[in-house]
Structure formats: C-alpha cells, structure tokens
Design an enzyme around this catalytic site. Structure first.
Site, short mmCIF file in Angstrom:
data_model
loop_
_atom_site.label_atom_id
_atom_site.label_comp_id
_atom_site.label_asym_id
_atom_site.label_seq_id
_atom_site.Cartn_x
_atom_site.Cartn_y
_atom_site.Cartn_z
N LYS A 177 0.87 -1.11 -0.06
CA LYS A 177 0.01 -0.06 0.09
C LYS A 177 0.89 1.30 0.11
O LYS A 177 1.51 1.73 1.08
CB LYS A 177 -0.87 -0.02 1.12
CG LYS A 177 -1.95 1.22 1.33
CD LYS A 177 -1.51 2.07 2.44
CE LYS A 177 -2.39 3.43 2.64
NZ LYS A 177 -1.87 4.35 1.72
N GLY A 230 6.49 5.26 8.79
CA GLY A 230 5.79 6.42 8.84
C GLY A 230 5.95 7.35 10.18
O GLY A 230 6.84 6.86 10.60
N SER A 231 5.00 7.93 10.31
CA SER A 231 5.29 8.56 11.79
C SER A 231 5.06 7.67 12.78
O SER A 231 4.34 6.58 12.83
CB SER A 231 3.98 9.85 11.87
OG SER A 231 2.83 9.07 11.91
N GLY A 235 2.45 4.88 13.52
CA GLY A 235 3.19 3.56 14.01
C GLY A 235 2.78 2.90 15.07
O GLY A 235 2.39 1.85 15.32
N GLU A 252 9.18 1.57 11.30
CA GLU A 252 10.37 2.64 11.23
C GLU A 252 9.76 3.84 11.48
O GLU A 252 8.98 3.89 10.33
CB GLU A 252 10.99 2.42 9.82
CG GLU A 252 12.10 1.38 9.67
CD GLU A 252 12.98 1.50 10.74
OE1 GLU A 252 13.49 2.22 11.40
OE2 GLU A 252 13.73 0.36 11.12
N CYS A 286 13.47 10.66 7.58
CA CYS A 286 13.58 10.32 9.06
C CYS A 286 15.00 10.42 9.57
O CYS A 286 14.99 10.91 10.95
CB CYS A 286 13.45 9.04 9.23
SG CYS A 286 12.05 8.28 8.00
N GLU A 387 9.37 16.16 15.82
CA GLU A 387 9.80 15.80 14.52
C GLU A 387 9.11 17.11 13.63
O GLU A 387 7.81 16.87 13.63
CB GLU A 387 9.60 14.69 14.23
CG GLU A 387 10.16 14.28 12.56
CD GLU A 387 9.91 12.74 12.21
OE1 GLU A 387 8.97 12.26 12.29
OE2 GLU A 387 11.03 12.28 11.67
#
Ligand code: UN1
Length: 496
Positions: A177, A230-231, A235, A252, A286, A387
């Site tokens: 996806k 992703g964020s 996550g 991750e 990241c 972040e």
C-alpha cells in the site's frame, strides 16, 4: 489540459480498477496544476482480493528455491538500472525532491536489489554442536507468510524496495500500500517486478487512503506481518492493531537527529554536512538533521558560516538541475512546518533566516518553503524535541562532549546522530554513548547504505532493523532443527 493517465491496482497478476469506481489524483508539489496521475481509491473488498491472491500464491513461492527467487530480483535490479532516469524524473514530479536525489532514491533500490539477489544464495542459518553424540543441530530461515508493506512518500522507491525485496527473497508474498502522495513510483516498481518475471499474485498493490486500505490491510486475518514506515503516531496505531491479532510488525518511525560540532572540528566540512543533513530532501527524511549542537568556543563562527550558506541555497523545481532544494510534499506538510516556525518564535528562539512560505517567481504554484535556521534554541523547546519533517534547523550550544551527548540523547527518538571532531578518542566516546541506531563520524546524519542495518532506538522503532542481513530477521522465522542419527532415544538435559 493534457489527458490524465489512470493507474490501476495490481491484484492476482492483473491490473484492475477499484470496486469503488473512484479515483484520486496525485499532483506535482512544485506545480499543483500538473496532475501526475489518477489512482484507484480502493476499498476493503480490493484489499480482500489482494490478500486472497497473495495467500494463494504463498505455497508455490515458498517452494521456489531461494537462489531462483534471487535471480528474479537480480533482473529487477537490471531493470531499475535501465529505467533509472525516467523513474527519477517521475519521482521528482510526484514528490518534489531534486532530481539528483531522486536518482539517488532509485539507486538505493538498485543497491538493495543487487545485494538481496545474492542473499538468495546465502540466507544463512547456523550449525552448532550438539550436547549429544550422533546428533546434528542447525537453524534455518522460514518465510513468515503474507506481508503487508505500508510505505511512505519521502523515499518513494527506496523504502518500498527495502520491504519488498527482502520479503520476496525470503519466500513471502506481499501486498503493498503506497503513500497516496507517491503511488506512481510504487506502480513503476511493481511493473518492473512484473517485467522481471515475478509470478502473478506474489506481489499485489492496492492504492488508497490509510483508512480505506491501510486499516483493512493490517487488520486482515491472513496478513502475518506488517512492515510500516511513517510517523510515530501512526506506527503506534499499527502496533495496537497488530497486537490484537498477535501478528508481527516492524516499524520505522520518526527521528530528531542531531549533529555535534566540537571545537576541534573542520568547520567547513561540518557546515557542508549540516546543510546537506538539514535541507537535503527539504528536511523530509527520518534521518534529517534538525538539531546542530555546537561547542560554545566555535558557536559564533560556525553560525555565521552556516547562515551564509543557508541563505545562498537555491530553492526551486526539482527538475531544474540547478535547484538545491525542492518543495514540501503537500500543503498540510507546509502548514505544519509554518506552524513549527511560529512555535519556535513564541518559545523565544531567534529566527536567523527563513520561517515563511515562498511564493516568488516560479514558486507560487508549489509548496515551497524557506530554508530556516533558529539560534538560541534550548534543548527542551518543542522545536528541539518534536519531529518537524521540513527544512528547519535548531542551533543549540554545548559546553563539552558529555553535555552534547546528553542533549542528543534527551529525545524520545533515536535514529541517526553525527559528530564532527578530529579527536579519535572523542569519536569513539560518541559511538559508545550516543543512543541512536546510526552514528556518523565526520559525516552528516543522512546517507545510510543498504548493506548495514537501518533503524533506531526508543520511539523510532520497535527493535527491528531494515536493510542489511538484519532485514532477514524481520522477514523470516527461525526454525531450529535437531537430527538424531543415533538410532536410540537420546534425552537432552536428562542424566541417566
Ligand atoms: C528515511 O528518511 O526514511 O540514510 C530514509 C538516508 C537514506 C534513507 C532515509 N539512505 O538518509
């Protein structure tokens, strides 16, 4: 206006429209008038079809000898090389980062495919001695099963390749996806796998939103492993969903990466590294450097050198070879970055340059933002803790190496860190004490190579790593095998 090309899902070896009959557009972030492609707004039914296909393909793919699986991936590498330039051009059009970087993104997938193709002839396990005579002990790797790969927009081919290619060499089947900002790059990757001779249904791709595709995919009872980048917020939702069904997941997530500049550093080198780490990919990595922690003895000099270079950066359409920084990926990201700049000012940090959206000549139709520097940042400020995922760098002063390390480690994230110093003792002390999954010496926080493990500590991950041989541990289950050739009942651990 030119006719917009419609791209379909890839399910069961066929290119198919979504059962919803609906589509969404992917636009060029450097020029929102350009629609890069029209993609399927997929549904739970499409997800079910894809997972059913991947489940049905699993037994045969698992039994395909791993060296043969590796040979198909070698062909994937060759095709990525062949199409590298057009893949990079399309990636810049859909994601915005400059063309040199999108070439690098494709190159990272090429590296991964060549490396992993060879892994088909290794997939190493262990042989160890037995406690007993006439008994042989070994461990072998078994595929996990059907993998859901949920991938981000900032590395539109590289990161999908980190998941897809190791998953395939290990004998898993996959449903991908892609992020809705960058489905075209994943479409190209899937096409290349098809051309390389990957059997139908071993890989399936379903496009659409997190809600209508991501959630049903990770919740599907036939998915054995979810690999997500992703964020950290998303996550943790993935983790909660997977935990309910006790399925495996590898995450991750975010970073708040820092570079330490010591008083003995080569300052010219450090400025270049900080600039590249902070503003490369418009700060949307990241691994981006969003904090630079500078020894107070060189703070003034370093800051003025960095400020000059930052002001000189050429922002523009990534397809222009002269641009050094492209736009942000979408308006929501731009508003988020703008908001963080306001937060920084409110917190009392000193805005040295940047902090605003750019709308000058050639920039008004894109999501451009100024390269931004904040000075006088204290480590507890939100701009030094959260972040931002944009071109915003905080300069923080430190008194010593210990102090710098303490600031770096005072973060909920732990992905990448770096130190500029000419002192080998300081370098090794930093390697030992920086609590991050990646540490660079005299180099920026970005630019990891695929033959080493990629990932981080604390809120960055959940203990897994991508790339390198570490990826094999995500995509395989260990099986311990004991072969007793004594012809008698031998009992381990039991005395006669
Ligand atoms: C990411 O930002 O999610 O090390 C990946 C790097 C690249 C990969 C970044 N090779 O910066």
């Amino acid at each position: 206006m030119a006719r917009v090309k419609v791209f379909k899902n890839y399910i069961n070896g066929k290119w198919q429209a979504s059962s919803s009959g609906e589509t969404f557009d992917s636009v060029n972030p450097a020029n929102t008038r350009e629609i890069v492609g029209r993609f399927q707004q997929s549904t739970r039914k499409d997800v079910n079809d894809a997972v059913t296909a991947a489940t049905a393909a699993l037994p045969k793919w698992k039994k395909t000898p791993a060296p043969h699986r590796g040979e198909i991936l070698f062909r994937v590498a060759e095709l990525l090389v062949k199409y590298k330039e057009s893949l990079a051009q399309d990636m810049t059009r859909e994601m915005g980062k400059i063309i040199k970087e999108t070439r690098g993104d494709v190159q990272e997938a090429i590296d991964m495919a060549y490396y992993t193709a060879g892994e088909g002839r290794r997939l190493l396990g262990e042989t160890v001695p037995s406690e007993l005579n006439n008994k042989f002990n070994m461990s072998v790797r078994m595929p996990v099963g059907v993998v859901a790969a949920i991938t981000p927009w900032n590395f539109p081919i590289a990161i999908p390749s980190w998941k897809l290619i190791p998953a395939l060499v290990c004998g898993n089947t996959v449903v991908m996806k892609p992020a809705s900002d960058t489905p075209l790059s994943v479409y190209h990757l899937v096409k290349i796998c098809e051309e390389a001779g990957l059997p139908p249904s071993v890989l399936n791709m379903v496009t659409g939103s997190g809600e209508s595709v991501g959630t049903p995919l990770m919740d599907h009872s036939k998915i054995d492993l979810v690999s997500f980048t992703g964020s950290t917020d998303t996550g943790s939702i993935v983790a909660a969903h997977c935990a309910k069904q006790m399925k495996q997941y590898s995450l991750e997530m975010g970073g708040k990466n820092a570079i330490i500049v010591m008083d003995d550093a080569d300052l010219n080198l450090a400025v270049e590294g900080v600039l590249w780490g902070a503003f490369g990919t418009t700060g949307q990595r990241c691994t981006a450097c969003s904090r630079v922690i500078v020894h107070k003895k060189v703070l003034k000099k370093f800051t003025s050198m960095l400020l000059k270079r930052t002001k000189d950066l050429r922002v523009g359409d990534g397809l222009n070879e002269k641009s050094e920084m492209g736009p942000l990926v979408n308006e929501a990201q731009r508003q988020k970055v703008l908001n963080y700049c306001k937060i920084g000012v409110d917190e009392g940090a000193k805005l040295l340059t940047g902090g605003s959206c750019l709308s000058g000549k050639g920039l008004s139709k894109g999501f451009f933002f100024e390269p931004t520097l904040f000075a006088n940042v204290s480590p507890k400020m939100r701009i030094a803790q959260e972040e931002i995922f944009g071109p915003v760098l905080s300069i923080i002063s430190c008194r010593s190496l210990d102090h710098a390390v303490q600031i770096v480690n005072d973060s909920k994230y732990g992905l990448s860190s770096a130190i500029y110093t000419r002192d080998v003792n300081r370098a090794f002390k930093a390697i030992e004490t920086l609590d991050t999954g990646i540490t660079y010496i005299n180099s920026s926080t970005i630019g990891a190579e695929i033959q080493l493990p990629f990932g981080g500590t604390k809120g960055t991950g959940n203990g897994h790593r991508e790339a390198g041989t570490a990826a094999l541990d995500v995509f395989t289950e260990w099986k311990a095998v004991y072969v007793d050739y004594s012809g008698t009942l031998q009992k381990a651990q039991i005395e006669d």
